[in-house]
Write a protein that holds these residues in place. Structure first.
Motif, PDB file in Angstrom:
ATOM      1  N   SER A 197       0.858  -1.188   0.000  1.00 46.06           N
ATOM      2  CA  SER A 197       0.000   0.000   0.000  1.00 46.06           C
ATOM      3  C   SER A 197       0.889   1.231   0.000  1.00 46.06           C
ATOM      4  CB  SER A 197      -0.925   0.002   1.223  1.00 46.06           C
ATOM      5  OG  SER A 197      -1.869  -1.044   1.135  1.00 46.06           O
ATOM      6  N   ASP A 198       1.019   1.834  -1.169  1.00 46.58           N
ATOM      7  CA  ASP A 198       1.847   3.029  -1.289  1.00 46.58           C
ATOM      8  C   ASP A 198       1.117   4.209  -0.657  1.00 46.58           C
ATOM      9  OD1 ASP A 198       4.390   4.017  -2.952  1.00 46.58           O
ATOM     10  OD2 ASP A 198       2.834   5.553  -3.085  1.00 46.58           O
ATOM     11  N   LEU A 199       1.850   5.043   0.072  1.00 43.01           N
ATOM     12  CA  LEU A 199       1.240   6.166   0.780  1.00 43.01           C
ATOM     13  C   LEU A 199       0.756   7.258  -0.163  1.00 43.01           C
ATOM     14  CD1 LEU A 199       3.723   6.410   3.792  1.00 43.01           C
ATOM     15  CD2 LEU A 199       1.411   5.469   3.784  1.00 43.01           C
ATOM     16  N   VAL A 200       1.138   7.176  -1.432  1.00 42.84           N
ATOM     17  CA  VAL A 200       0.669   8.144  -2.430  1.00 42.84           C
ATOM     18  C   VAL A 200      -0.238   7.462  -3.453  1.00 42.84           C
ATOM     19  CG1 VAL A 200       1.357   9.747  -4.265  1.00 42.84           C
ATOM     20  CG2 VAL A 200       2.698   9.618  -2.154  1.00 42.84           C
TER      21      VAL A 200
ATOM     22  N   GLY B 144      -1.534   4.291  -3.344  1.00 43.45           N
ATOM     23  CA  GLY B 144      -2.486   3.309  -2.842  1.00 43.45           C
ATOM     24  C   GLY B 144      -2.016   1.878  -3.048  1.00 43.45           C
ATOM     25  N   LYS B 145      -2.971   0.930  -3.057  1.00 45.19           N
ATOM     26  CA  LYS B 145      -2.666  -0.497  -3.145  1.00 45.19           C
ATOM     27  C   LYS B 145      -2.192  -0.860  -4.550  1.00 45.19           C
ATOM     28  CE  LYS B 145      -2.812  -4.824  -1.597  1.00 45.19           C
ATOM     29  NZ  LYS B 145      -1.960  -5.301  -0.492  1.00 45.19           N
ATOM     30  N   ILE B 146      -1.034  -1.524  -4.620  1.00 43.52           N
ATOM     31  CA  ILE B 146      -0.485  -1.989  -5.898  1.00 43.52           C
ATOM     32  C   ILE B 146      -0.074  -3.445  -5.717  1.00 43.52           C
ATOM     33  CG2 ILE B 146       1.253  -1.629  -7.687  1.00 43.52           C
ATOM     34  CD1 ILE B 146       1.541   1.251  -6.714  1.00 43.52           C
ATOM     35  N   GLU B 147      -0.698  -4.339  -6.470  1.00 46.08           N
ATOM     36  CA  GLU B 147      -0.438  -5.774  -6.314  1.00 46.08           C
ATOM     37  C   GLU B 147      -0.290  -6.415  -7.687  1.00 46.08           C
ATOM     38  OE1 GLU B 147      -2.260  -8.537  -3.083  1.00 46.08           O
ATOM     39  OE2 GLU B 147      -3.563  -8.692  -4.859  1.00 46.08           O
ATOM     40  N   ILE B 148       0.657  -7.341  -7.812  1.00 41.48           N
ATOM     41  CA  ILE B 148       0.849  -8.053  -9.075  1.00 41.48           C
ATOM     42  C   ILE B 148       1.081  -9.537  -8.792  1.00 41.48           C
ATOM     43  CG2 ILE B 148       1.839  -6.039 -10.237  1.00 41.48           C
ATOM     44  CD1 ILE B 148       4.587  -7.349  -9.938  1.00 41.48           C
ATOM     45  N   ASP B 149       0.921 -10.344  -9.828  1.00 43.58           N
ATOM     46  CA  ASP B 149       1.223 -11.770  -9.739  1.00 43.58           C
ATOM     47  C   ASP B 149       2.733 -11.949  -9.876  1.00 43.58           C
ATOM     48  OD1 ASP B 149       1.591 -14.605 -10.476  1.00 43.58           O
ATOM     49  OD2 ASP B 149      -0.604 -14.613 -10.602  1.00 43.58           O
TER      50      ASP B 149
ATOM     51  N   HIS C  90       5.851   6.901  -3.149  1.00 48.76           N
ATOM     52  CA  HIS C  90       6.497   7.248  -4.415  1.00 48.76           C
ATOM     53  C   HIS C  90       5.956   8.588  -4.910  1.00 48.76           C
ATOM     54  CE1 HIS C  90       7.510   2.960  -4.200  1.00 48.76           C
ATOM     55  NE2 HIS C  90       8.547   3.300  -4.953  1.00 48.76           N
ATOM     56  N   LEU C  91       6.868   9.510  -5.143  1.00 46.34           N
ATOM     57  CA  LEU C  91       6.507  10.869  -5.538  1.00 46.34           C
ATOM     58  C   LEU C  91       6.504  10.993  -7.055  1.00 46.34           C
ATOM     59  CD1 LEU C  91       8.731  12.789  -2.957  1.00 46.34           C
ATOM     60  CD2 LEU C  91       6.454  11.794  -2.641  1.00 46.34           C
ATOM     61  N   SER C  92       5.546  11.749  -7.562  1.00 47.04           N
ATOM     62  CA  SER C  92       5.401  11.876  -9.012  1.00 47.04           C
ATOM     63  C   SER C  92       6.574  12.631  -9.629  1.00 47.04           C
ATOM     64  CB  SER C  92       4.090  12.595  -9.342  1.00 47.04           C
ATOM     65  OG  SER C  92       4.075  13.877  -8.754  1.00 47.04           O
ATOM     66  N   THR C  93       6.786  12.399 -10.902  1.00 37.60           N
ATOM     67  CA  THR C  93       7.874  13.027 -11.648  1.00 37.60           C
ATOM     68  C   THR C  93       7.601  14.520 -11.832  1.00 37.60           C
ATOM     69  OG1 THR C  93       8.219  10.965 -12.846  1.00 37.60           O
ATOM     70  CG2 THR C  93       9.171  12.947 -13.811  1.00 37.60           C
ATOM     71  N   ILE C  94       8.657  15.322 -11.808  1.00 36.56           N
ATOM     72  CA  ILE C  94       8.532  16.754 -12.091  1.00 36.56           C
ATOM     73  C   ILE C  94       8.726  16.957 -13.591  1.00 36.56           C
ATOM     74  CG2 ILE C  94       9.489  19.044 -11.662  1.00 36.56           C
ATOM     75  CD1 ILE C  94      10.430  18.031  -8.947  1.00 36.56           C
ATOM     76  N   LEU C  95       7.776  17.629 -14.221  1.00 39.89           N
ATOM     77  CA  LEU C  95       7.818  17.861 -15.661  1.00 39.89           C
ATOM     78  C   LEU C  95       8.088  19.329 -15.968  1.00 39.89           C
ATOM     79  CD1 LEU C  95       4.678  15.783 -16.748  1.00 39.89           C
ATOM     80  CD2 LEU C  95       7.058  15.005 -16.566  1.00 39.89           C
ATOM     81  N   GLY C  96       8.582  19.578 -17.175  1.00 41.36           N
ATOM     82  CA  GLY C  96       8.772  20.945 -17.634  1.00 41.36           C
ATOM     83  C   GLY C  96       7.443  21.551 -18.058  1.00 41.36           C
ATOM     84  N   PRO C  97       7.407  22.854 -18.361  1.00 42.55           N
ATOM     85  CA  PRO C  97       6.158  23.515 -18.777  1.00 42.55           C
ATOM     86  C   PRO C  97       5.531  22.885 -20.013  1.00 42.55           C
ATOM     87  CG  PRO C  97       7.851  25.143 -18.261  1.00 42.55           C
ATOM     88  CD  PRO C  97       8.529  23.806 -18.266  1.00 42.55           C
ATOM     89  N   ASP C  98       6.352  22.202 -20.841  1.00 42.18           N
ATOM     90  CA  ASP C  98       5.827  21.555 -22.046  1.00 42.18           C
ATOM     91  C   ASP C  98       5.302  20.155 -21.775  1.00 42.18           C
ATOM     92  OD1 ASP C  98       8.219  20.332 -21.493  1.00 42.18           O
ATOM     93  OD2 ASP C  98       9.141  20.712 -23.458  1.00 42.18           O
ATOM     94  N   GLY C  99       5.283  19.749 -20.499  1.00 38.31           N
ATOM     95  CA  GLY C  99       4.767  18.429 -20.152  1.00 38.31           C
ATOM     96  C   GLY C  99       5.761  17.308 -20.336  1.00 38.31           C
ATOM     97  N   GLN C 100       6.991  17.638 -20.722  1.00 40.22           N
ATOM     98  CA  GLN C 100       8.020  16.632 -20.921  1.00 40.22           C
ATOM     99  C   GLN C 100       8.894  16.528 -19.672  1.00 40.22           C
ATOM    100  OE1 GLN C 100       8.068  14.737 -23.847  1.00 40.22           O
ATOM    101  NE2 GLN C 100       6.133  15.862 -24.083  1.00 40.22           N
ATOM    102  N   LYS C 101       9.606  15.406 -19.555  1.00 38.16           N
ATOM    103  CA  LYS C 101      10.482  15.196 -18.411  1.00 38.16           C
ATOM    104  C   LYS C 101      11.480  16.343 -18.295  1.00 38.16           C
ATOM    105  CE  LYS C 101      13.517  11.718 -16.320  1.00 38.16           C
ATOM    106  NZ  LYS C 101      14.171  10.398 -16.494  1.00 38.16           N
TER     107      LYS C 101
ATOM    108  N   SER D  51      -0.169  12.412   3.090  1.00 32.78           N
ATOM    109  CA  SER D  51      -1.545  12.249   2.605  1.00 32.78           C
ATOM    110  C   SER D  51      -1.958  13.383   1.676  1.00 32.78           C
ATOM    111  CB  SER D  51      -2.519  12.171   3.789  1.00 32.78           C
ATOM    112  OG  SER D  51      -2.554  13.405   4.493  1.00 32.78           O
ATOM    113  N   ARG D  52      -1.215  14.493   1.683  1.00 27.52           N
ATOM    114  CA  ARG D  52      -1.541  15.632   0.826  1.00 27.52           C
ATOM    115  C   ARG D  52      -0.658  15.685  -0.423  1.00 27.52           C
ATOM    116  NH1 ARG D  52      -5.107  19.073   2.834  1.00 27.52           N
ATOM    117  NH2 ARG D  52      -4.460  20.679   1.352  1.00 27.52           N
ATOM    118  N   VAL D  53       0.136  14.641  -0.631  1.00 25.78           N
ATOM    119  CA  VAL D  53       0.934  14.541  -1.858  1.00 25.78           C
ATOM    120  C   VAL D  53       0.051  13.977  -2.963  1.00 25.78           C
ATOM    121  CG1 VAL D  53       2.910  13.423  -2.954  1.00 25.78           C
ATOM    122  CG2 VAL D  53       3.098  14.261  -0.607  1.00 25.78           C
TER     123      VAL D  53
END
Length: 433
Positions: A99-102, A104-109, A172-183, A237-239
């Motif tokens: 259960s990721d704090l950002v 949520g629940k992530i499960e795989i086989d 896990h924190l989301s990626t920061i993108l440039g103004p053009d939406g690219q990495k 919880s506010r991330v």
């Protein structure tokens, strides 16, 4: 600040993974003896052929498990032959999740996961193996990192399980993108702390801005926050999951806010190296020079976004960089009119009578020039600015004049001209002397 690490010893060292190899080897041997890991003798060429075949069949690429069931005799035979091998984790059947704090629940086989390599063929440990052991031994309770590591987490959890270690909480924190939406990359401007430091971004402003990328404080609309306030209010919880956009204009706005409210004495100390590098200040300054320099900073600090811009703004105070001096187009236009020329010449005549131009004397001279030329308002003050600074706009003259006069008496690597010297230089450049 941190509790302990490479530069601060504590109970959990050593801290460089290169110094912890014996620890990793010990745990690898333990997993091997417990049959939770196995030797894989597949060569790189074999694995690559297997990967290509899976791609041709449109299958997910993963290790086939070819060496999982080798007999003890086969293993010993290959060891005696000196066949290189890696050590792989024996992945259990079933599912693995957290259960990721950002996110949520992530499960795989676990069938989707190849038996991960723990030791390479040269017996060096892999990233995931090192991290799991370090987290276990250093009693890590929370792992907070970029969402690019989400795919590593299931493998690391399987390693924790094999070690009998507690699983920390993950965020896990989301990626920061440039103004053009690219990495975010160099094409978007500065992307490293060192580059921001080189440009003179205040650490407080940068920390404040970065904290708000992907997180919002409980008080809606609050943006200017001290590190203490951020630490007190921060809650995972506010991330948010969605990528944050790095907006340099917003960062510059925040930086200006911090620059404006920072005491000029503190700002001068931070900015001093930039002036030394520009040849405007000596490496060591006395009390008189420091006091003057602080007032220079106070005058120009509202006109910049980051500290490396200060020397450029300060050129309005230092002597003209060439002879004849540079006079901007607006100042030339003002001084080229008959009214502007009359004001400038009358002002020049009046200040020659005074060895030192104080603000009080300046005000009296302005009254005299006004009476002599019959000019007032912009027609009076614009020519005065132009003849003193060579510019059509800039800081208040009553704040500039003391800096010119006092600066001209200081021992500086770049000369500050007195008001009389500046007026003479401008009039000469205009051909009025």
């Amino acid at each position: 600040d941190w509790n302990e690490g490479v530069d601060r010893d504590g109970d959990f060292g050593p801290y460089r993974q290169s110094e912890r190899y014996p620890i990793y080897q010990r745990f690898a041997q333990q997993l091997l003896e417990e049959d939770k890991a196995f030797r894989c003798f597949c060569s790189e060429e074999e694995l690559e052929r297997e990967r290509r075949a899976q791609l041709e069949r449109n299958e997910t690429t993963r290790y086939s498990g070819k060496c999982r069931q080798l007999s003890a005799a086969e293993i010993q035979s290959r060891l005696r032959a000196g066949t290189p091998y890696t050590l792989r984790l024996r992945v259990r059947p079933g599912t693995v999740g957290f259960s990721d704090l950002v996110f949520g629940k992530i499960e795989i086989d676990t069938a989707q996961i190849s038996d991960p390599v723990l030791l390479r063929s040269d017996q060096s440990p892999t990233y995931n193996f090192c991290c799991a052991i370090d987290d276990f031994l250093m009693k890590i309770t929370h792992v907070i990192r970029g969402d690019g590591h989400l795919s590593n987490t299931h493998r690391q959890i399987l390693i924790y399980e094999a070690l009998g270690a507690p699983v920390p909480q993950f965020a896990h924190l989301s990626t920061i993108l440039g103004p053009d939406g690219q990495k975010l990359s160099k094409r978007h401007g500065a992307t490293s702390i060192e580059e921001f430091k080189r440009q003179g971004y205040l650490p407080e402003a940068l920390v404040n801005y970065l904290a708000l990328l992907g997180w919002s404080p409980p008080n809606e609309g609050q943006e200017i926050m001290s590190l203490e306030e951020i630490a007190r209010q921060f809650d995972l919880s506010r991330v948010v999951k969605s990528p944050a956009i790095f907006d340099k204009s917003k960062l510059d706005w925040m930086k200006r806010s911090y620059i404006t409210k920072t005491p000029s004495s503190a700002l001068a100390e931070k900015a001093r190296d930039f002036f030394v590098s520009a040849g405007l200040l000596p490496a060591g300054i006395d009390g008189e020079t420091r006091s003057w320099f602080e007032r220079v900073i106070d005058l120009i600090k509202t006109r910049i976004d980051h500290l490396d811009q200060l020397p450029g703004e300060a050129l309005v105070i230092y002597g003209f960089s060439q002879d004849p001096p540079e006079i901007d187009a607006e100042a030339r236009r003002i001084l080229s009119t008959s009214q502007g020329r009359a004001v400038a010449l009358e002002f020049a005549h009046r200040i020659e009578e005074h060895h030192f131009l104080s603000v009080e004397i300046y005000r009296e001279i302005v009254r005299q020039v006004k009476a002599a030329t019959n000019q007032k308002g912009a027609d009076l003050f614009h020519p005065l600015r132009a003849v003193l600074t060579g510019r059509g706009s800039g800081p208040e003259l009553e704040k500039l004049i003391p800096l010119y006069e006092e600066g001209s008496t200081l021992n500086l690597p770049c000369k500050v001209m007195s008001c009389r010297e500046r007026v003479r230089a401008v009039l000469k450049a205009m051909g009025y002397t």
